[in-house]
Enzyme design. Structure first.
Site, mmCIF file in Angstrom:
data_model
loop_
_atom_site.group_PDB
_atom_site.id
_atom_site.type_symbol
_atom_site.label_atom_id
_atom_site.label_comp_id
_atom_site.label_asym_id
_atom_site.label_seq_id
_atom_site.Cartn_x
_atom_site.Cartn_y
_atom_site.Cartn_z
ATOM 1 N N SER A 221 0.885 -1.180 0.034
ATOM 2 C CA SER A 221 -0.241 -0.273 -0.160
ATOM 3 C C SER A 221 0.816 1.010 0.026
ATOM 4 O O SER A 221 2.005 1.103 0.261
ATOM 5 C CB SER A 221 -1.004 0.178 1.267
ATOM 6 O OG SER A 221 -1.515 1.247 1.399
ATOM 7 N N TYR B 24 -2.230 -1.014 10.622
ATOM 8 C CA TYR B 24 -2.359 -1.233 9.060
ATOM 9 C C TYR B 24 -0.804 -0.619 8.410
ATOM 10 O O TYR B 24 -0.312 -1.157 7.700
ATOM 11 C CB TYR B 24 -3.470 -0.483 8.562
ATOM 12 C CG TYR B 24 -3.597 -0.807 6.952
ATOM 13 C CD1 TYR B 24 -4.105 -1.910 6.411
ATOM 14 C CD2 TYR B 24 -2.990 0.265 5.878
ATOM 15 C CE1 TYR B 24 -4.394 -2.067 5.178
ATOM 16 C CE2 TYR B 24 -3.420 -0.071 4.765
ATOM 17 C CZ TYR B 24 -4.023 -0.889 4.355
ATOM 18 O OH TYR B 24 -4.117 -1.275 2.732
HETATM 19 P P1 NAD Z 1 -11.163 -6.120 -0.059
HETATM 20 O O1 NAD Z 1 -11.867 -6.134 1.260
HETATM 21 O O2 NAD Z 1 -12.166 -6.050 -1.268
HETATM 22 O O3 NAD Z 1 -10.544 -7.440 -0.389
HETATM 23 C C1 NAD Z 1 -10.016 -8.218 0.588
HETATM 24 C C2 NAD Z 1 -9.781 -9.840 0.080
HETATM 25 O O4 NAD Z 1 -9.008 -10.389 1.202
HETATM 26 C C3 NAD Z 1 -11.133 -10.457 -0.046
HETATM 27 O O5 NAD Z 1 -11.125 -11.420 -1.071
HETATM 28 C C4 NAD Z 1 -11.324 -11.234 1.353
HETATM 29 O O6 NAD Z 1 -12.024 -12.266 1.275
HETATM 30 C C5 NAD Z 1 -9.827 -11.725 1.332
HETATM 31 N N1 NAD Z 1 -9.525 -11.770 2.887
HETATM 32 C C6 NAD Z 1 -9.642 -11.093 4.060
HETATM 33 N N2 NAD Z 1 -9.347 -11.719 5.374
HETATM 34 C C7 NAD Z 1 -8.997 -13.056 4.681
HETATM 35 C C8 NAD Z 1 -8.626 -14.367 5.483
HETATM 36 N N3 NAD Z 1 -8.488 -14.362 6.713
HETATM 37 N N4 NAD Z 1 -8.409 -15.304 4.675
HETATM 38 C C9 NAD Z 1 -8.496 -15.230 3.436
HETATM 39 N N5 NAD Z 1 -9.019 -14.379 2.713
HETATM 40 C C10 NAD Z 1 -9.338 -13.146 3.407
HETATM 41 O O7 NAD Z 1 -9.918 -5.533 -0.206
HETATM 42 P P2 NAD Z 1 -9.085 -4.526 -1.132
HETATM 43 O O8 NAD Z 1 -9.138 -3.050 -1.203
HETATM 44 O O9 NAD Z 1 -9.118 -5.306 -2.635
HETATM 45 O O10 NAD Z 1 -7.430 -4.972 -0.764
HETATM 46 C C11 NAD Z 1 -6.843 -6.043 -1.072
HETATM 47 C C12 NAD Z 1 -5.367 -5.747 -0.773
HETATM 48 O O11 NAD Z 1 -5.016 -4.244 -1.166
HETATM 49 C C13 NAD Z 1 -5.145 -5.490 0.733
HETATM 50 O O12 NAD Z 1 -4.037 -6.257 1.166
HETATM 51 C C14 NAD Z 1 -5.343 -3.998 0.981
HETATM 52 O O13 NAD Z 1 -4.572 -3.722 2.136
HETATM 53 C C15 NAD Z 1 -4.410 -3.726 -0.069
HETATM 54 N N6 NAD Z 1 -4.854 -2.134 -0.430
HETATM 55 C C16 NAD Z 1 -6.004 -1.845 -0.737
HETATM 56 C C17 NAD Z 1 -6.208 -0.504 -0.946
HETATM 57 C C18 NAD Z 1 -7.549 0.178 -1.350
HETATM 58 O O14 NAD Z 1 -7.564 1.413 -1.349
HETATM 59 N N7 NAD Z 1 -8.764 -0.340 -1.525
HETATM 60 C C19 NAD Z 1 -4.820 0.492 -1.028
HETATM 61 C C20 NAD Z 1 -3.837 0.069 -0.803
HETATM 62 C C21 NAD Z 1 -3.691 -1.375 -0.467
#
Ligand code: NAD
Length: 260
Positions: A142, A155
């Site tokens: 991130s 985080y």
């Molecule tokens: P999201 O909540 O849409 O997806 C998260 C995914 O992780 C889902 O498929 C969920 O089922 C899975 N997950 C959560 N806990 C789990 C567990 N215990 N076991 C297995 N699967 C599990 O989130 P997102 O925004 O798509 O985030 C994905 C990644 O990107 C994360 O690592 C997040 O920190 C990172 N990220 C997101 C953003 C943003 O703005 N959305 C920005 C930077 C980084």
């Protein structure tokens, strides 16, 4: 571009992970999905990706908070596809609160899923990658892997850990055809962000539309969310042979956030 390759994308039943899984499948890789959506929904996604890409797509519902399940996810993928070429550590969770009010169990969950699972899947995947002399590991960190925000200390700590881990792994396997990079998105509108909008509205005592404009996108100079598909296209590039010299890197796709 990735025909014949096999990939595992953790947390790929939603958001960025789903977009990455879809893009890898479209590029020709067999893909194992993973996540915590109800089985029927996950199966529908699996069938949809398989139909649109024409490649084999699987689904394994491992809970990454559990080390044995994280390792088992890699083993299941290797058994299903006969090997694992590409590991995308994407699953992650967030909780927004002041440090002195932060629930202990949320800290433990964030560390287990955002950090420890990345260690366990990588540890399980590397022996096979070393044996075949080719591998790609992309850790979805991130912008919070390089900068910080208040109310997100656990985080931020977890994503800084992922960045450091990615660099160290890259150095260890640099001569073995394996790359490891941290891909660091700014704000992408996914279910994770929808939850933050609600949490931040509570922390700042603001309505949700003002939270999006004044709190969330205040950090992002483009004033636009990054699209999950943009992150996915970047991940596919990092998995390609064209990116064989890109390793140990921290790739920002953050609308200019960290240029400040
Ligand atoms: P999201 O909540 O849409 O997806 C998260 C995914 O992780 C889902 O498929 C969920 O089922 C899975 N997950 C959560 N806990 C789990 C567990 N215990 N076991 C297995 N699967 C599990 O989130 P997102 O925004 O798509 O985030 C994905 C990644 O990107 C994360 O690592 C997040 O920190 C990172 N990220 C997101 C953003 C943003 O703005 N959305 C920005 C930077 C980084």
């Amino acid at each position: 571009m990735l025909a014949g390759k096999t990939a595992l994308v953790t947390g790929s039943t939603s958001g960025i992970g789903l977009a990455v899984a879809r893009a890898l499948a479209k590029a020709g890789a067999k893909v194992m999905l993973n996540g915590s959506r109800p089985a029927a929904e996950a199966e529908a996604l699996r069938a949809e990706l398989a139909a649109e890409s024409g490649v084999e797509v699987g689904y394994t519902p491992a809970n990454l908070a559990d080390p044995a399940s994280a390792r088992g996810l890699v083993e299941t993928t290797v058994a299903a596809f006969g090997g694992l070429d590409i590991l995308i550590n994407n699953a992650g969770i967030q909780h927004v609160a002041a440090v002195d009010a932060f629930p202990d169990e949320s800290w433990d969950q964030i560390m287990a899923i955002n950090v420890s699972a990345v260690f366990h899947t990588t540890k399980a995947a590397l022996p096979g990658m070393k044996e075949q002399g080719w591998g790609r590991i992309v850790n979805i960190a991130s912008a919070h892997g390089v900068v910080a925000s208040p109310f997100k200390a656990p985080y931020t700590a977890s994503k800084h850990a992922v960045v450091g881990f990615s660099k160290a792994v890259a150095l260890e396997v640099a001569e073995q055809g394996i790359t490891c990079n941290a891909l660091c998105p700014g704000y992408v509108r996914t279910p994770l962000i929808e939850k933050q909008v609600v949490d931040q509205a509570e922390v700042h005592n603001l309505p949700e539309d003002r939270v999006i404009r004044e709190v969330i996108l205040a950090a992002q100079p483009t004033k636009q969310f990054v699209e999950a598909e943009e992150v996915a296209a970047f991940a596919v590039f990092l998995c390609s042979d064209a990116a064989k010299s890109v390793t140990g890197s921290v790739q920002l796709i953050d609308g200019g956030w960290t240029a400040r």
